[in-house]
Design a protein around this motif. Structure first.
Motif, PDB file in Angstrom:
ATOM      1  N   GLN A 160       2.541   0.564  -4.807  1.00 23.25           N
ATOM      2  CA  GLN A 160       1.649   0.003  -3.791  1.00 23.25           C
ATOM      3  C   GLN A 160       2.408  -0.972  -2.882  1.00 23.25           C
ATOM      4  O   GLN A 160       2.179  -0.998  -1.669  1.00 23.25           O
ATOM      5  CB  GLN A 160       0.464  -0.710  -4.449  1.00 23.25           C
ATOM      6  CG  GLN A 160      -0.506   0.218  -5.134  1.00 23.25           C
ATOM      7  CD  GLN A 160      -1.188   1.162  -4.164  1.00 23.25           C
ATOM      8  OE1 GLN A 160      -1.381   0.877  -2.991  1.00 23.25           O
ATOM      9  NE2 GLN A 160      -1.541   2.338  -4.663  1.00 23.25           N
ATOM     10  N   ARG A 166       4.413   1.020  -0.403  1.00 21.12           N
ATOM     11  CA  ARG A 166       3.555   1.567   0.658  1.00 21.12           C
ATOM     12  C   ARG A 166       3.208   0.499   1.683  1.00 21.12           C
ATOM     13  O   ARG A 166       3.136   0.767   2.877  1.00 21.12           O
ATOM     14  CB  ARG A 166       2.281   2.150   0.062  1.00 21.12           C
ATOM     15  CG  ARG A 166       2.496   3.502  -0.565  1.00 21.12           C
ATOM     16  CD  ARG A 166       1.178   4.098  -1.064  1.00 21.12           C
ATOM     17  NE  ARG A 166       1.461   5.062  -2.099  1.00 21.12           N
ATOM     18  CZ  ARG A 166       1.503   4.798  -3.407  1.00 21.12           C
ATOM     19  NH1 ARG A 166       1.267   3.590  -3.842  1.00 21.12           N
ATOM     20  NH2 ARG A 166       1.788   5.746  -4.274  1.00 21.12           N
ATOM     21  N   GLN A 167       2.979  -0.728   1.207  1.00 22.16           N
ATOM     22  CA  GLN A 167       2.614  -1.801   2.119  1.00 22.16           C
ATOM     23  C   GLN A 167       3.802  -2.253   2.973  1.00 22.16           C
ATOM     24  O   GLN A 167       3.626  -2.718   4.089  1.00 22.16           O
ATOM     25  CB  GLN A 167       2.057  -3.007   1.349  1.00 22.16           C
ATOM     26  CG  GLN A 167       0.724  -2.741   0.700  1.00 22.16           C
ATOM     27  CD  GLN A 167      -0.367  -2.467   1.702  1.00 22.16           C
ATOM     28  OE1 GLN A 167      -0.413  -3.043   2.776  1.00 22.16           O
ATOM     29  NE2 GLN A 167      -1.252  -1.551   1.369  1.00 22.16           N
ATOM     30  N   GLN A 218       2.900   1.820   7.639  1.00 24.21           N
ATOM     31  CA  GLN A 218       1.947   1.177   6.750  1.00 24.21           C
ATOM     32  C   GLN A 218       0.568   1.793   6.933  1.00 24.21           C
ATOM     33  O   GLN A 218       0.204   2.202   8.029  1.00 24.21           O
ATOM     34  CB  GLN A 218       1.863  -0.315   7.050  1.00 24.21           C
ATOM     35  CG  GLN A 218       3.102  -1.080   6.725  1.00 24.21           C
ATOM     36  CD  GLN A 218       2.940  -2.551   7.074  1.00 24.21           C
ATOM     37  OE1 GLN A 218       1.890  -2.981   7.507  1.00 24.21           O
ATOM     38  NE2 GLN A 218       3.989  -3.307   6.896  1.00 24.21           N
ATOM     39  N   PRO A 219      -0.200   1.852   5.832  1.00 19.30           N
ATOM     40  CA  PRO A 219      -1.560   2.360   5.977  1.00 19.30           C
ATOM     41  C   PRO A 219      -2.390   1.415   6.848  1.00 19.30           C
ATOM     42  O   PRO A 219      -2.125   0.214   6.902  1.00 19.30           O
ATOM     43  CB  PRO A 219      -2.091   2.404   4.542  1.00 19.30           C
ATOM     44  CG  PRO A 219      -1.183   1.542   3.749  1.00 19.30           C
ATOM     45  CD  PRO A 219       0.119   1.473   4.478  1.00 19.30           C
ATOM     46  N   THR A 220      -3.354   1.964   7.534  1.00 25.62           N
ATOM     47  CA  THR A 220      -4.237   1.151   8.375  1.00 25.62           C
ATOM     48  C   THR A 220      -5.678   1.525   8.072  1.00 25.62           C
ATOM     49  O   THR A 220      -5.955   2.559   7.477  1.00 25.62           O
ATOM     50  CB  THR A 220      -3.947   1.387   9.871  1.00 25.62           C
ATOM     51  OG1 THR A 220      -4.119   2.785  10.144  1.00 25.62           O
ATOM     52  CG2 THR A 220      -2.548   0.954  10.246  1.00 25.62           C
ATOM     53  N   GLU A 241      -5.612   1.290   4.341  1.00 22.17           N
ATOM     54  CA  GLU A 241      -5.054  -0.031   4.042  1.00 22.17           C
ATOM     55  C   GLU A 241      -5.949  -0.779   3.058  1.00 22.17           C
ATOM     56  O   GLU A 241      -5.472  -1.398   2.108  1.00 22.17           O
ATOM     57  CB  GLU A 241      -4.889  -0.834   5.332  1.00 22.17           C
ATOM     58  CG  GLU A 241      -4.292  -2.204   5.096  1.00 22.17           C
ATOM     59  CD  GLU A 241      -4.174  -3.011   6.385  1.00 22.17           C
ATOM     60  OE1 GLU A 241      -3.333  -3.921   6.414  1.00 22.17           O
ATOM     61  OE2 GLU A 241      -4.919  -2.742   7.335  1.00 22.17           O
ATOM     62  N   ASP A 242      -7.257  -0.710   3.279  1.00 24.38           N
ATOM     63  CA  ASP A 242      -8.198  -1.359   2.363  1.00 24.38           C
ATOM     64  C   ASP A 242      -8.050  -0.812   0.948  1.00 24.38           C
ATOM     65  O   ASP A 242      -8.011  -1.565  -0.018  1.00 24.38           O
ATOM     66  CB  ASP A 242      -9.640  -1.155   2.832  1.00 24.38           C
ATOM     67  CG  ASP A 242      -9.959  -1.906   4.105  1.00 24.38           C
ATOM     68  OD1 ASP A 242      -9.267  -2.905   4.394  1.00 24.38           O
ATOM     69  OD2 ASP A 242     -10.900  -1.488   4.815  1.00 24.38           O
ATOM     70  N   LEU A 264      -4.661  -2.009  -0.611  1.00 20.66           N
ATOM     71  CA  LEU A 264      -4.687  -3.419  -1.012  1.00 20.66           C
ATOM     72  C   LEU A 264      -5.580  -3.638  -2.224  1.00 20.66           C
ATOM     73  O   LEU A 264      -5.252  -4.417  -3.116  1.00 20.66           O
ATOM     74  CB  LEU A 264      -5.142  -4.294   0.156  1.00 20.66           C
ATOM     75  CG  LEU A 264      -4.132  -4.469   1.279  1.00 20.66           C
ATOM     76  CD1 LEU A 264      -4.767  -5.204   2.456  1.00 20.66           C
ATOM     77  CD2 LEU A 264      -2.898  -5.198   0.800  1.00 20.66           C
ATOM     78  N   GLN A 282      -0.854  -9.174   3.972  1.00 19.22           N
ATOM     79  CA  GLN A 282      -1.613  -8.114   4.631  1.00 19.22           C
ATOM     80  C   GLN A 282      -3.024  -8.598   4.986  1.00 19.22           C
ATOM     81  O   GLN A 282      -3.529  -8.279   6.057  1.00 19.22           O
ATOM     82  CB  GLN A 282      -1.687  -6.863   3.765  1.00 19.22           C
ATOM     83  CG  GLN A 282      -0.358  -6.203   3.528  1.00 19.22           C
ATOM     84  CD  GLN A 282       0.223  -5.590   4.788  1.00 19.22           C
ATOM     85  OE1 GLN A 282       0.555  -6.286   5.739  1.00 19.22           O
ATOM     86  NE2 GLN A 282       0.334  -4.289   4.792  1.00 19.22           N
ATOM     87  N   ARG A 301      -4.518  -8.862   8.698  1.00 17.05           N
ATOM     88  CA  ARG A 301      -5.773  -8.172   9.035  1.00 17.05           C
ATOM     89  C   ARG A 301      -6.751  -9.122   9.670  1.00 17.05           C
ATOM     90  O   ARG A 301      -7.432  -8.771  10.629  1.00 17.05           O
ATOM     91  CB  ARG A 301      -6.373  -7.544   7.795  1.00 17.05           C
ATOM     92  CG  ARG A 301      -5.572  -6.385   7.303  1.00 17.05           C
ATOM     93  CD  ARG A 301      -6.268  -5.687   6.223  1.00 17.05           C
ATOM     94  NE  ARG A 301      -7.527  -5.225   6.805  1.00 17.05           N
ATOM     95  CZ  ARG A 301      -8.456  -4.617   6.129  1.00 17.05           C
ATOM     96  NH1 ARG A 301      -8.293  -4.398   4.872  1.00 17.05           N
ATOM     97  NH2 ARG A 301      -9.561  -4.211   6.702  1.00 17.05           N
TER      98      ARG A 301
END
Length: 172
Positions: free
Chosen positions: A59, A62-63, A68-70, A74-75, A78, A164, A168
């Motif tokens: 994880q 990935r971050q 990066q996931p959005t 992303e949620d 995280l 993160q 956000r």
């Protein structure tokens, strides 16, 4: 719709953490004179640590990746990271408790699961009040592994979660 998904995801994460905490307090770990079962329990604990470390580091990677996931991804990432971090803490607390119960004298002041959770948190946060501490060689080896895991995996993962979440908040 996105808020509903986010709330559902957070509820699931809280439920997962609550179930892990309940499991922590209910899993049977009484001392066992059978050497084979003790070895299997030790191997199982080590396997749990490795799995949690793998999940957390995956994880974190990935971050920190370029792509990066959005949004919802992303949620989810995280949330998974936060749950994995709590799992790591509970695995070490349980390992400390098992060592304290199977080898009396390895820890000073560690008698209950609450003591073990308290010690794991004190070790993770590097506070170390000294009221509970490793006394024997096996406990010291376990705590050394816990410190390395805490610094290398949990602290890194926690810093990624905080960073993160802060980014956000700034974007919104």
């Amino acid at each position: 719709m996105a808020d509903l998904i986010l709330r559902r995801m957070r509820r699931r994460a809280v439920a997962a953490c609550a179930l892990m905490l309940i499991g922590y307090f209910l899993v049977p770990v009484e001392a066992d004179p059978n050497g084979l079962r003790l070895a299997l329990r030790s191997a199982g604990t080590l396997l749990l640590v490795v799995v949690v470390a793998f999940l957390v580091t995956g994880q974190v990677r990935r971050q920190l990746a370029q792509n990066q996931p959005t949004g919802d991804a992303e949620d989810r990432a995280l949330t998974r990271l936060a749950v994995a971090l709590i799992a790591g803490l509970l695995v070490f607390a349980l390992a400390d408790y098992v060592v304290a119960n199977t080898r009396p004298g390895e820890f000073v002041g560690l008698r209950t699961r609450v003591d073990a959770l308290y010690f794991a948190l004190a070790t993770l946060t590097t506070i170390g009040y000294g009221d509970v501490h490793a006394n024997g060689q096996i406990a010291r080896v376990a705590v050394c592994a816990q410190m390395v895991f805490s610094i290398g995996v949990i602290a890194t993962g926690a810093s990624v979660v905080v960073r993160q979440m802060t980014q956000r908040s700034a974007r919104r």
